[in-house]
Design an enzyme around this catalytic site. Structure first.
Site, PDB file in Angstrom:
ATOM      1  N   CYS A   1       0.844  -1.204   0.000  1.00 50.68           N
ATOM      2  CA  CYS A   1       0.000   0.000   0.000  1.00 50.68           C
ATOM      3  C   CYS A   1       0.878   1.253   0.000  1.00 50.68           C
ATOM      4  CB  CYS A   1      -0.948  -0.012   1.190  1.00 50.68           C
ATOM      5  SG  CYS A   1      -0.144  -0.077   2.805  1.00 50.68           S
TER       6      CYS A   1
ATOM      7  N   SER B   1      -7.285  -0.342  10.098  1.00 49.16           N
ATOM      8  CA  SER B   1      -7.202  -0.802   8.707  1.00 49.16           C
ATOM      9  C   SER B   1      -6.077  -1.813   8.515  1.00 49.16           C
ATOM     10  CB  SER B   1      -7.001   0.381   7.753  1.00 49.16           C
ATOM     11  OG  SER B   1      -5.700   0.893   7.883  1.00 49.16           O
TER      12      SER B   1
ATOM     13  N   GLY C   1      -5.066  -5.274   9.130  1.00 46.06           N
ATOM     14  CA  GLY C   1      -5.537  -6.602   9.529  1.00 46.06           C
ATOM     15  C   GLY C   1      -4.374  -7.512   9.870  1.00 46.06           C
ATOM     16  N   PRO C   2      -4.667  -8.778  10.192  1.00 42.68           N
ATOM     17  CA  PRO C   2      -3.605  -9.713  10.575  1.00 42.68           C
ATOM     18  C   PRO C   2      -2.578  -9.919   9.470  1.00 42.68           C
ATOM     19  CG  PRO C   2      -5.741 -10.849  10.364  1.00 42.68           C
ATOM     20  CD  PRO C   2      -6.007  -9.382  10.297  1.00 42.68           C
TER      21      PRO C   2
ATOM     22  N   LYS D   1       1.399  -9.231   9.951  1.00 49.85           N
ATOM     23  CA  LYS D   1       2.312 -10.369   9.810  1.00 49.85           C
ATOM     24  C   LYS D   1       3.412 -10.071   8.795  1.00 49.85           C
ATOM     25  CE  LYS D   1      -0.023 -14.209   9.655  1.00 49.85           C
ATOM     26  NZ  LYS D   1      -0.788 -15.317   9.010  1.00 49.85           N
ATOM     27  N   ASN D   2       3.116  -9.171   7.860  1.00 49.70           N
ATOM     28  CA  ASN D   2       4.038  -8.924   6.744  1.00 49.70           C
ATOM     29  C   ASN D   2       4.830  -7.620   6.873  1.00 49.70           C
ATOM     30  OD1 ASN D   2       3.475 -11.227   5.175  1.00 49.70           O
ATOM     31  ND2 ASN D   2       1.608 -10.314   4.382  1.00 49.70           N
TER      32      ASN D   2
ATOM     33  N   ASN E   1      -5.219   2.938   2.554  1.00 50.71           N
ATOM     34  CA  ASN E   1      -4.076   2.059   2.308  1.00 50.71           C
ATOM     35  C   ASN E   1      -4.508   0.762   1.629  1.00 50.71           C
ATOM     36  OD1 ASN E   1      -5.214   1.955   5.079  1.00 50.71           O
ATOM     37  ND2 ASN E   1      -3.986   0.090   5.254  1.00 50.71           N
TER      38      ASN E   1
END
Length: 306
Positions: A131, A162, A164-165, A169-170, A273
């Protein structure tokens, strides 16, 4: 043009679901499959209600139907860790894969900067960077097409709600992938990316700061004109993309301050994003679809291409 290219979406989370809403409006794309791994997923349920075929068996559940259902484009909105295997199995069947994870096994794509070139190369996997990359690399490219940029740094601030998992995680992959794309697509000799997840309530829209150091004294008039032209290009598919301040010149440093508000298709408007990722992915797929429909691209199974 009544004929449409059939698509599958892998990952029924925030990004996959928002992308589904955008694809349903497309004149050339027809979303027919939603793929997940959790049978209780809201995204799978919503896709079923909209008439899509669904599976909770992951890509394993999709592969037997790819050829029969004529799926030619797949969007992967899962995570960097599983993307490589997903992509390998799909491209073997001749499916073009649009990667919305930071895996980056295919070339980076930032539509207003290099989409036309990628379509000409007939690649089978394109990566949508991140994003932050989609929001900021157009600005770095706008500066580097005027004169050489020796360093480009971006700071992407997104609301906690905004993220999320998958995003959380990334984060390491986000910084590495965006930094590489700043160099490879944006044209900076060296790139750096920072992401900030802001817990403020009410949630703030995505904000992005871009700093570039030019090799020589910046040509202020040309850089300003180039940035304004690029803003208009991004606004064609992300209307909420705005220049808040800048370009600000300080010796050889050029700074640009942006905000990105989403369309509010499925996600709240502050999730710019996520919206810029789904809008860029849809734009990319549409251009490939137009070429396929015109007969200029014939997707081939990778197994036979090799």
């Amino acid at each position: 043009m009544s004929k449409k290219i059939k698509c599958a979406l892998i990952g029924p989370g925030n990004i996959g679901t928002d992308l589904l809403y955008k694809l349903r409006r497309s004149p050339v794309l027809d979303p027919v499959w939603m793929v997940g791994v959790d049978p209780t997923s809201e995204g799978l349920k919503r896709a079923r209600e909209l008439g899509l075929k669904t599976t909770e068996q992951g890509v394993d559940g999709l592969l037997p139907h790819v050829l029969a259902d004529g799926v030619q484009i797949a969007f992967d909105a899962t995570s960097a860790y599983v993307h490589a295997e997903n992509s390998r199995r799909l491209t073997e069947l001749g499916v073009l894969v649009i990667d919305l994870t930071p895996a980056a096994i295919g070339p980076f794509c930032v539509p207003p900067v290099n989409l036309l070139a990628l379509v000409g190369r007939r690649v089978m996997n394109v990566n949508m960077v991140t994003c932050g990359g989609q929001a900021t690399i157009p600005m770095i490219a706008a500066i580097s097409r005027v004169q050489p940029v020796r360093y480009g740094e971006i700071v992407a601030t997104i609301s906690s709600k905004s993220a999320g998992p998958g995003t959380r995680k990334n984060i390491d992959e986000f910084t590495r992938t965006t930094s590489r794309a700043i160099e490879q697509v944006g044209g900076a000799a060296k790139g750096k990316a920072i992401i900030i997840i802001n817990p403020a309530e009410p949630p703030l829209v995505m904000r992005d700061t871009v700093h570039c150091l030019t090799e020589t004294e910046p040509d202020q008039a040309k850089i300003t004109a180039s940035i304004h032209a690029m803003i208009k290009e991004v606004q064609k598919y992300v209307p909420g993309y705005k220049l808040v301040n800048g370009p600000v010149f300080d010796d050889k440093r050029v700074s640009v301050f942006l905000e990105v508000e989403g369309l509010g298709d499925f996600l709240p408007k502050y999730s710019g994003n996520l919206d810029i990722m789904t809008a860029a992915a849809a734009r990319t797929a549409e251009m490939f679809a137009e070429e396929i429909l015109a007969g200029r691209i014939n997707l081939q199974p990778m197994a036979t291409v090799a």
